[in-house]
Design a protein around this motif. Structure first.
Motif, short mmCIF file in Angstrom:
data_model
loop_
_atom_site.label_atom_id
_atom_site.label_comp_id
_atom_site.label_asym_id
_atom_site.label_seq_id
_atom_site.Cartn_x
_atom_site.Cartn_y
_atom_site.Cartn_z
N VAL A 55 0.83 -1.21 0.00
CA VAL A 55 0.00 0.00 0.00
C VAL A 55 0.86 1.25 0.00
O VAL A 55 2.03 1.23 0.38
N ALA A 56 0.25 2.35 -0.43
CA ALA A 56 0.92 3.65 -0.44
C ALA A 56 -0.02 4.70 0.13
O ALA A 56 -1.24 4.52 0.16
N ARG A 57 0.57 5.81 0.57
CA ARG A 57 -0.22 6.91 1.11
C ARG A 57 -0.81 7.75 -0.03
O ARG A 57 -0.18 7.92 -1.07
N ARG A 58 -2.00 8.25 0.18
CA ARG A 58 -2.61 9.14 -0.82
C ARG A 58 -1.85 10.46 -0.91
O ARG A 58 -1.24 10.91 0.06
N GLU A 59 -1.95 11.07 -2.07
CA GLU A 59 -1.31 12.38 -2.24
C GLU A 59 -2.00 13.44 -1.40
O GLU A 59 -1.37 14.32 -0.82
N HIS A 60 -3.34 13.37 -1.32
CA HIS A 60 -4.11 14.35 -0.55
C HIS A 60 -4.84 13.62 0.58
O HIS A 60 -5.27 12.47 0.41
N PRO A 61 -5.00 14.26 1.74
CA PRO A 61 -5.70 13.62 2.86
C PRO A 61 -7.10 13.16 2.45
O PRO A 61 -7.78 13.82 1.66
#
Length: 222
Positions: A55-61
């Motif tokens: 998994v990766a973190r989203r660019e925007h919250p």
């Protein structure tokens, strides 16, 4: 639907462990992938989605009820933003010529990985170089795990690596729903931990706890 650009690497592993301990091999291989990506400079932008998704973190919250990227795995009501599906590790255990063996397949969604790299200001290696690096990291991690199991008494196959695995699962501590394969909720509460066999522990609001195997449920942030 447009075809997704994926990087795939396949390898054959023969870790010297008991067949019943192979149940933890997908998680161990996923750890190898994430360690490799973090060494490339992706830091806290990448992690593991229990048990062996990447998994990766989203660019925007994330905004509850807001629009979601196509790769997001959380419920629409969730504010959890470390939920972009970036790939997975698949393991097929079988009998090899010299004992238990496993065919391992790692798939990576390259646009999601490239986005994570861009947010870190990191230039990814050329595709074939990246493929070799991931395969080498998975093989090395499996070897380390097998060595730890061989040299120290372990009550379960995840025990030697459980602390490091915790640090790679960003969903731990968040509110989740554990869903059966047909989508029925089996438990709702805090993703409170993992046991030495890799089962997810979900603690409900009343303090009751369920230990759930990955064969029975998937876990999503709510």
């Amino acid at each position: 639907m447009a075809e997704i650009d994926q990087l795939c690497c396949e390898l054959e592993l023969t870790p010297k462990v008991k067949m019943m301990e192979f149940i933890a091999l997908p998680q161990v291989c996923a750890m190898g992938v994430i360690e490799c990506l973090r060494q490339l400079g992706l830091g806290e932008q990448v992690g593991i989605g229990w048990p062996a998704d990447l998994v990766a973190r989203r660019e925007h919250p994330a905004v509850p009820g807001g629009a979601k990227p196509r790769e997001a795995m959380s419920a629409d009501t969730s504010s959890f933003d470390f939920d972009l599906f970036m790939g997975k590790v698949g393991v097929h255990a079988h009998a090899g010529e010299n004992g238990p063996a496993a065919s391992v397949t790692v798939t990576v969604d390259m646009p999601v990985l490239a986005g994570a790299a861009a947010r870190c200001g990191v230039a990814l290696p050329a595709r074939e170089e990246l493929r070799r690096a991931l395969a080498a990291a998975v093989e090395a991690k499996a070897g380390q795990w097998a060595q730890m199991l061989a040299t120290r008494p372990s009550p379960g196959p995840m025990a030697p690596v459980l602390s490091d695995y915790f640090d790679m699962v960003p969903l731990l501590g968040h509110q989740v729903a554990a869903l059966s394969p047909n989508g029925l909720p089996m438990a709702i509460g805090a993703f409170s931990g993992l046991d030495i066999w890799g089962r997810a522990c979900v603690t409900a609001a009343d303090g009751s706890e369920k230990e759930l195997p990955c064969e029975a449920v998937i876990i999503r942030a709510v």
